[in-house]
Motif scaffolding. Structure first.
Motif, PDB file in Angstrom:
ATOM      1  N   GLU A   1     -25.013   5.439  20.973  1.00 39.66           N
ATOM      2  CA  GLU A   1     -23.687   5.211  20.485  1.00 39.66           C
ATOM      3  C   GLU A   1     -22.904   5.773  21.900  1.00 39.66           C
ATOM      4  O   GLU A   1     -23.009   6.803  22.405  1.00 39.66           O
ATOM      5  N   LYS A   2     -21.604   5.126  22.222  1.00 39.57           N
ATOM      6  CA  LYS A   2     -21.071   5.658  23.109  1.00 39.57           C
ATOM      7  C   LYS A   2     -20.459   7.206  23.224  1.00 39.57           C
ATOM      8  O   LYS A   2     -20.479   7.833  24.216  1.00 39.57           O
ATOM      9  N   SER A   3     -20.356   7.639  21.908  1.00 39.50           N
ATOM     10  CA  SER A   3     -19.969   8.961  21.577  1.00 39.50           C
ATOM     11  C   SER A   3     -21.058  10.171  21.723  1.00 39.50           C
ATOM     12  O   SER A   3     -20.982  11.083  21.762  1.00 39.50           O
ATOM     13  N   ASN A   4     -22.295   9.378  22.050  1.00 39.93           N
ATOM     14  CA  ASN A   4     -23.753  10.053  22.068  1.00 39.93           C
ATOM     15  C   ASN A   4     -24.115  10.616  20.732  1.00 39.93           C
ATOM     16  O   ASN A   4     -24.795  11.542  20.729  1.00 39.93           O
ATOM     17  N   GLU A   5     -23.582  10.496  19.645  1.00 39.03           N
ATOM     18  CA  GLU A   5     -23.466  10.910  18.378  1.00 39.03           C
ATOM     19  C   GLU A   5     -25.095  10.345  17.743  1.00 39.03           C
ATOM     20  O   GLU A   5     -25.275   9.139  18.047  1.00 39.03           O
TER      21      GLU A   5
ATOM     22  N   GLU B   1     -16.739  -0.481  17.049  1.00 35.64           N
ATOM     23  CA  GLU B   1     -17.286   0.189  16.280  1.00 35.64           C
ATOM     24  C   GLU B   1     -18.670  -0.400  16.015  1.00 35.64           C
ATOM     25  O   GLU B   1     -19.584   0.252  15.438  1.00 35.64           O
TER      26      GLU B   1
ATOM     27  N   ASN C   1     -26.460  11.405  27.327  1.00 29.86           N
ATOM     28  CA  ASN C   1     -25.334  11.036  27.801  1.00 29.86           C
ATOM     29  C   ASN C   1     -25.639   9.455  28.061  1.00 29.86           C
ATOM     30  O   ASN C   1     -25.970   9.046  29.229  1.00 29.86           O
TER      31      ASN C   1
ATOM     32  N   GLU D   1     -23.641   6.867  28.571  1.00 33.19           N
ATOM     33  CA  GLU D   1     -22.613   6.168  29.590  1.00 33.19           C
ATOM     34  C   GLU D   1     -23.144   6.558  31.041  1.00 33.19           C
ATOM     35  O   GLU D   1     -23.271   5.664  31.808  1.00 33.19           O
TER      36      GLU D   1
ATOM     37  N   THR E   1     -26.187   8.931  15.145  1.00 31.48           N
ATOM     38  CA  THR E   1     -25.636   8.387  13.960  1.00 31.48           C
ATOM     39  C   THR E   1     -26.911   7.776  12.970  1.00 31.48           C
ATOM     40  O   THR E   1     -28.137   7.765  13.569  1.00 31.48           O
TER      41      THR E   1
END
Length: 307
Positions: free
Chosen positions: A146-150, A115, A174, A176, A152
């Motif tokens: 973010e890894k999630s691509n959010e 996180e 993206n 990653e 934040t």
């Protein structure tokens, strides 16, 4: 973000550290170092385009808990870096790694929790690093997310920070895939240029292009097995980008070899080979190039130590 810690005073860390220092000053930005490096940097300094950098150097015990940590070391210093970071990582600390390759985020997540870890890298920076002197001809940009691509709040806060500091950056759709693409570029062109002692411009020739494609195909295959799709268009684009940088600059691996420093071969071809074994994917080109780099590196280190 009130307190920012940088780790790594090479070309990437020093440049972006200078931009942030000019905005925030000593009170809010420090470079994390061990006692030996602190003494050396204070005595000898670090020079960016012939100007001594005005950095504040702190050990982990001297620095406050950081809101943001930016890591810009070489991969073989990551284990030491993780140990040094422990005193400055708090419950809400964000950690942004700019290391080459695809493994540092995984190691940092294991050490501090996924996180806390952002995904990122630096691209397009053209510099020469000799001793404690770093010369830039192109600053490049930071790519992160973010890894999630959010998108934040901390992504928005860091973006605002970079805007204020004049740091060029991109938050891609993206992260990653972008990270893997940079890894593919590095594995091909750092490796080949190091073996050839080639400038970027020297790489613009058919034998290099043919060999680079073989390397990239092996990276594509292991990336797919890891759940990341890298289209062929990226291979062509990477070749255009690298060879357009001209005949004055060289890759970091090439500079490391010529200076008798350890390279990041283990985190380029070595990672492809390792993942190939995990997924049962042949990686013959990377295996040959990795062995050649290791042999060349050993020769360079021997010669450097003999001087």
């Amino acid at each position: 973000m009130k307190h920012i810690a940088m780790l790594g005073c090479g070309a990437v860390g020093a440049l972006y550290g200078l931009r942030l220092h000019n905005l925030l000053g000593d009170e809010h930005l420090c470079f994390l170092v061990d006692e030996n490096r602190k003494k050396r940097y204070l005595q000898q300094g670090i020079y960016l385009n012939d100007q001594r950098a005005p950095f504040r150097y702190c050990t982990g015990e001297e620095a406050p808990v950081a809101d943001l940590i930016i890591i810009a070391t070489k991969n073989h210093h990551l284990e030491e870096a993780i140990s040094m970071l422990k005193p400055v990582v708090g419950p809400d600390t964000a950690i942004l790694s700019l290391l080459n390759g695809i493994e540092s985020e995984r190691e940092l997540s294991k050490a501090f929790g996924k996180e806390k870890v952002l995904y990122g890298f630096a691209v397009g920076l053209n510099s020469t690093h000799v001793g404690n002197h770093i010369t830039y001809t192109k600053e490049g940009r930071i790519v992160f997310g973010e890894k999630s691509n959010e998108k934040t709040e901390r992504i928005k806060e860091i973006s605002a920070l970079f805007d204020s500091a004049g740091v060029s950056y991109v938050v891609p759709e993206n992260i990653e895939r972008e990270l893997w693409n940079k890894f593919m570029l590095n594995t091909a062109y750092n490796t080949i240029s190091g073996l050839l002692s080639a400038t970027y411009g020297d790489l613009d020739q058919e034998p290099v292009w043919n060999l680079a494609q073989q390397v990239c195909k092996e990276v594509q295959n292991v990336a797919k097995a890891e759940g990341v799709f890298l289209p062929d268009s990226l291979i062509e684009e990477n070749h255009r980008i690298v060879t357009s940088l001209g005949f004055t600059g060289k890759t970091s691996m090439c500079q490391d070899m010529e200076a008798g420093r350890r390279t990041e071969n283990k985190w380029f071809s070595g990672t492809v080979i390792k993942l190939g074994k995990v997924h049962g994917i042949p990686t013959p080109t990377c295996e040959v190039l990795s062995a050649l780099v290791e042999a060349r590196e050993n020769i360079s280190l021997r010669l450097a130590q003999a001087q």
